[in-house]
Scaffold this motif. Structure first.
Motif, short mmCIF file in Angstrom:
data_model
loop_
_atom_site.label_atom_id
_atom_site.label_comp_id
_atom_site.label_asym_id
_atom_site.label_seq_id
_atom_site.Cartn_x
_atom_site.Cartn_y
_atom_site.Cartn_z
N HIS A 37 0.82 -1.21 0.00
CA HIS A 37 0.00 0.00 0.00
C HIS A 37 0.86 1.26 0.00
CE1 HIS A 37 -3.83 -1.91 0.22
NE2 HIS A 37 -3.58 -2.53 1.37
N VAL A 38 1.98 1.23 0.70
CA VAL A 38 2.83 2.42 0.78
C VAL A 38 3.74 2.54 -0.44
CG1 VAL A 38 4.63 3.59 2.10
CG2 VAL A 38 2.81 2.37 3.30
N PHE A 39 4.43 1.44 -0.78
CA PHE A 39 5.47 1.49 -1.80
C PHE A 39 5.04 0.97 -3.17
CE2 PHE A 39 8.27 0.72 2.09
CZ PHE A 39 8.56 2.05 2.25
N GLY A 40 3.88 0.32 -3.24
CA GLY A 40 3.52 -0.35 -4.48
C GLY A 40 4.41 -1.58 -4.65
N ARG A 41 4.51 -2.08 -5.85
CA ARG A 41 5.48 -3.14 -6.15
C ARG A 41 6.84 -2.46 -6.25
NH1 ARG A 41 5.06 -5.02 -10.96
NH2 ARG A 41 6.48 -6.72 -10.52
N TYR A 42 7.62 -2.56 -5.20
CA TYR A 42 8.80 -1.72 -5.08
C TYR A 42 9.81 -1.97 -6.18
CZ TYR A 42 12.12 1.27 -2.69
OH TYR A 42 12.98 2.30 -2.38
N GLU A 43 9.84 -3.20 -6.71
CA GLU A 43 10.80 -3.49 -7.77
C GLU A 43 10.37 -2.93 -9.12
OE1 GLU A 43 7.83 -6.86 -7.80
OE2 GLU A 43 8.81 -5.57 -6.32
N ALA A 44 9.11 -2.48 -9.22
CA ALA A 44 8.62 -1.91 -10.46
C ALA A 44 9.08 -0.47 -10.60
CB ALA A 44 7.09 -1.99 -10.50
N ASN A 45 8.94 0.07 -11.79
CA ASN A 45 9.31 1.47 -12.02
C ASN A 45 8.17 2.12 -12.79
OD1 ASN A 45 11.42 3.13 -11.20
ND2 ASN A 45 12.94 1.87 -12.27
N GLY A 46 7.05 2.28 -12.09
CA GLY A 46 5.87 2.79 -12.76
C GLY A 46 5.46 4.16 -12.27
N ASP A 47 4.14 4.38 -12.29
CA ASP A 47 3.59 5.68 -11.94
C ASP A 47 3.08 5.70 -10.50
OD1 ASP A 47 3.13 8.33 -12.91
OD2 ASP A 47 0.97 7.91 -12.88
N HIS A 48 3.44 4.70 -9.73
CA HIS A 48 3.03 4.68 -8.33
C HIS A 48 3.57 5.94 -7.63
CE1 HIS A 48 2.92 3.57 -4.06
NE2 HIS A 48 1.95 2.72 -4.40
N GLU A 65 -0.45 10.55 1.19
CA GLU A 65 -1.90 10.62 1.01
C GLU A 65 -2.39 9.41 0.20
OE1 GLU A 65 -5.36 13.58 -0.85
OE2 GLU A 65 -3.25 14.15 -0.95
N ALA A 66 -1.62 9.06 -0.83
CA ALA A 66 -2.00 7.90 -1.65
C ALA A 66 -1.92 6.61 -0.84
CB ALA A 66 -1.08 7.81 -2.87
N ALA A 67 -0.92 6.51 0.04
CA ALA A 67 -0.78 5.32 0.89
C ALA A 67 -1.98 5.20 1.82
CB ALA A 67 0.52 5.39 1.68
N ASP A 68 -2.39 6.31 2.42
CA ASP A 68 -3.54 6.31 3.32
C ASP A 68 -4.80 5.90 2.58
OD1 ASP A 68 -5.04 6.78 5.68
OD2 ASP A 68 -5.56 8.78 4.96
N GLU A 69 -5.00 6.45 1.39
CA GLU A 69 -6.19 6.12 0.59
C GLU A 69 -6.19 4.63 0.21
OE1 GLU A 69 -6.13 8.74 -2.72
OE2 GLU A 69 -6.77 10.50 -1.56
#
Length: 215
Positions: A37-48, A65-69
């Motif tokens: 929720h906080v980092f997304g797929r950390y190994e990815a390099n996207g628009d997170h 804010e995005a992590a909280d949502e």
């Protein structure tokens, strides 16, 4: 012969931000789900939002804010920046930091060139640099938020090798607490060491690599 050693910062000099089990449990979730929720797929390099933050394209406020949502959408209530960063700082210790700095100083005395490769946020710059004498210990800092590239993108390792004038990746070592980051370095030919919650085995592995290469 090893000519250069590259260090991650968070998770090496400090405790790892990837081991927040107690905080995750306090929110009624698992460490793995909280990190996603906080980092997304950390190994990815996207628009997170966190990936954008570490490339210097977004702000810390936007990422939090995005992590909280994302947490609330998954039924996880109570996430807060204060709680999250307190949990992260709780994994650190002065003893760990001292052990790593002692090794860095030892390698400097042996004329081995050294630099930091860190995925970081601009907002954290003054904080993490206050924890160790960065400019005294390292020739260069390759900060993702400054260069616009984040690990495990191979470009950030190539930039680091270029900064220290390392023409043969196999003469360098990289230490990091995230396996995909280590794997990316190895794919370029660098020696890669995965750092665990205990720093000592990683430092022993570093000594082994340096010793095997005649340093």
């Amino acid at each position: 012969m090893i000519s250069a050693v590259f260090w991650d910062f968070g998770g090496v000099f400090t405790g790892s931000p990837f081991h927040l089990d107690d905080y995750a449990r306090s929110l009624g979730t698992t460490n793995e789900r909280l990190l996603e929720h906080v980092f997304g797929r950390y190994e990815a390099n996207g628009d997170h939002p966190w990936h954008r933050l570490e490339r210097g394209e977004g702000t810390l406020a936007e990422a939090l804010e995005a992590a909280d949502e994302s947490c609330r959408a998954d039924g996880i209530e109570g996430f807060s920046a204060e709680g999250f960063f307190k949990a992260m700082s709780g994994t650190s210790s002065e003893e760990r930091r001292d052990k790593v700095m002692a090794k860095v100083s030892e390698l400097n005395d042996a004329a081995i060139r050294q630099a930091i490769i860190t995925n970081n946020a601009k907002e954290f710059g003054d904080i993490w640099r206050s924890l160790i004498p960065v400019d005294e210990l390292f020739e260069a800092v390759i900060d993702s938020s400054a260069v616009g590239i984040r690990k495990p993108d191979s470009a950030i390792y190539r930039l680091a090798l270029e900064r220290l004038e390392v023409s043969r990746p196999e003469t360098s070592v990289f230490l990091d607490d995230f396996e995909p980051n280590v794997a990316a370095a190895r794919n370029l030919g660098m020696h890669g060491i995965l750092v665990g919650e205990d720093i000592v085995p990683a430092l022993r592995e570093l000594d082994r690599i340096l010793g095997n290469d005649g340093v």
